[in-house]
Design a protein around this motif. Structure first.
Motif, mmCIF file in Angstrom:
data_model
loop_
_atom_site.group_PDB
_atom_site.id
_atom_site.type_symbol
_atom_site.label_atom_id
_atom_site.label_comp_id
_atom_site.label_asym_id
_atom_site.label_seq_id
_atom_site.Cartn_x
_atom_site.Cartn_y
_atom_site.Cartn_z
ATOM 1 N N PHE A 12 0.722 -1.219 0.028
ATOM 2 C CA PHE A 12 0.008 -0.029 0.013
ATOM 3 C C PHE A 12 0.684 1.537 0.004
ATOM 4 C CE2 PHE A 12 -2.374 -3.324 1.970
ATOM 5 C CZ PHE A 12 -3.610 -3.013 1.474
ATOM 6 N N ASN A 13 0.390 2.432 -0.497
ATOM 7 C CA ASN A 13 1.069 3.604 -0.469
ATOM 8 C C ASN A 13 0.414 4.556 0.348
ATOM 9 O OD1 ASN A 13 3.048 5.350 -1.340
ATOM 10 N ND2 ASN A 13 2.028 6.023 -3.430
ATOM 11 N N VAL A 14 -0.275 4.250 1.178
ATOM 12 C CA VAL A 14 -0.686 4.990 2.281
ATOM 13 C C VAL A 14 -0.774 4.252 3.620
ATOM 14 C CG1 VAL A 14 -3.167 3.757 2.230
ATOM 15 C CG2 VAL A 14 -3.354 6.257 2.605
ATOM 16 N N ASP A 15 -0.759 5.423 4.465
ATOM 17 C CA ASP A 15 -0.679 4.784 6.027
ATOM 18 C C ASP A 15 -2.091 4.806 6.533
ATOM 19 O OD1 ASP A 15 1.842 4.176 6.005
ATOM 20 O OD2 ASP A 15 2.561 6.484 6.556
ATOM 21 N N VAL A 16 -2.530 3.743 7.384
ATOM 22 C CA VAL A 16 -3.740 3.765 8.061
ATOM 23 C C VAL A 16 -3.601 3.873 9.350
ATOM 24 C CG1 VAL A 16 -6.068 2.448 8.166
ATOM 25 C CG2 VAL A 16 -4.929 2.505 6.025
ATOM 26 N N GLU A 17 -4.082 4.762 10.188
ATOM 27 C CA GLU A 17 -3.905 4.743 11.247
ATOM 28 C C GLU A 17 -4.902 3.885 12.359
ATOM 29 O OE1 GLU A 17 -4.853 8.145 15.042
ATOM 30 O OE2 GLU A 17 -4.275 8.857 12.995
ATOM 31 N N GLU A 18 -4.594 3.121 13.125
ATOM 32 C CA GLU A 18 -5.124 2.360 14.112
ATOM 33 C C GLU A 18 -5.824 2.733 14.963
ATOM 34 O OE1 GLU A 18 -6.078 -0.920 13.321
ATOM 35 O OE2 GLU A 18 -5.368 -0.756 11.481
ATOM 36 N N LYS A 19 -7.069 2.933 15.253
ATOM 37 C CA LYS A 19 -7.761 3.610 16.316
ATOM 38 C C LYS A 19 -7.874 2.804 17.702
ATOM 39 C CE LYS A 19 -9.426 6.842 13.876
ATOM 40 N NZ LYS A 19 -9.074 8.350 13.839
ATOM 41 N N PRO A 20 -7.529 3.322 18.722
ATOM 42 C CA PRO A 20 -7.543 2.482 19.942
ATOM 43 C C PRO A 20 -8.929 1.829 20.179
ATOM 44 C CG PRO A 20 -7.422 4.597 20.556
ATOM 45 C CD PRO A 20 -7.344 4.736 19.070
ATOM 46 N N LEU A 21 -9.200 0.640 20.672
ATOM 47 C CA LEU A 21 -10.216 -0.074 21.001
ATOM 48 C C LEU A 21 -10.858 0.605 22.126
ATOM 49 C CD1 LEU A 21 -9.393 -3.774 20.236
ATOM 50 C CD2 LEU A 21 -10.602 -2.029 19.024
ATOM 51 N N LEU A 22 -12.142 1.071 22.230
ATOM 52 C CA LEU A 22 -12.881 1.436 23.289
ATOM 53 C C LEU A 22 -13.629 0.456 24.211
ATOM 54 C CD1 LEU A 22 -14.018 4.603 21.924
ATOM 55 C CD2 LEU A 22 -12.204 4.329 23.419
ATOM 56 N N GLU A 43 -13.630 4.714 18.155
ATOM 57 C CA GLU A 43 -14.299 5.829 18.379
ATOM 58 C C GLU A 43 -14.840 6.360 17.047
ATOM 59 O OE1 GLU A 43 -10.278 8.935 17.143
ATOM 60 O OE2 GLU A 43 -10.577 8.164 19.249
ATOM 61 N N ASP A 44 -14.558 5.554 16.030
ATOM 62 C CA ASP A 44 -15.437 5.815 14.741
ATOM 63 C C ASP A 44 -16.203 4.817 14.211
ATOM 64 O OD1 ASP A 44 -13.734 8.160 14.223
ATOM 65 O OD2 ASP A 44 -12.250 7.057 13.289
#
Length: 159
Positions: A12-22, A43-44
């Protein structure tokens, strides 16, 4: 990655930020988490993963959630679990049940707060239309069809 560098298969040529689990839990059977259905909240979005051999994942973006309710049968109360029902405006998942989760009322409260924060973060405003339909009250008469009830219109002919 460099813009000129070619990508190989699977890169991939994109970084995907992992969101913290709530919150995370599993569907329970007799109060024990021995099924292959997993629920995850960040959070999303709310994710539901099912299956052992064949996997299936459903996702609902939190700003699309319209209503959250809790159902708890007598048997569920005995085992300390319940079902959280989520209604959304998502076309592919308009209704989602989080079956037999621990602390269903707390899950509902956390989910509600996350929905409000997500709407605020995304600039989503929800409006509800209030209506007299079904209340037994008669609707005002609008004989000329201009959208303004006749009782509120000022007649310019009256002196």
């Amino acid at each position: 990655m460099s813009e000129n560098k070619k990508l190989r298969s699977g890169q991939f040529n994109v970084d995907v930020e992992e969101k913290p689990l709530l919150w995370t839990d599993r569907k329970r059977w007799l109060g024990m988490p021995i099924t292959f259905t997993r629920y995850t909240l960040n959070e999303d979005k709310l994710l539901v993963n099912t299956g052992l051999v064949s996997l299936h994942e459903e996702e609902v973006l939190l700003y699309r959630v319209r209503d959250i309710s809790v159902r708890q049968s007598f048997a569920e109360r005995l085992f300390g679990v319940g079902t959280v029902c989520v209604s959304s405006t998502d076309v592919s998942v308009p209704h989602l049940d989080l079956l037999h989760v621990k602390n269903p009322r707390k899950v509902k409260e956390v989910l509600s707060k996350c929905v409000e924060l997500s709407r605020h973060r995304n600039g989503i405003r929800s409006t509800e239309l209030m209506s007299d339909a079904g209340s037994g009250a008669e609707s005002p008469i609008d004989a000329d069809g201009d959208g303004i009830p006749d009782c509120l219109e000022n007649d310019s002919n009256e002196d």
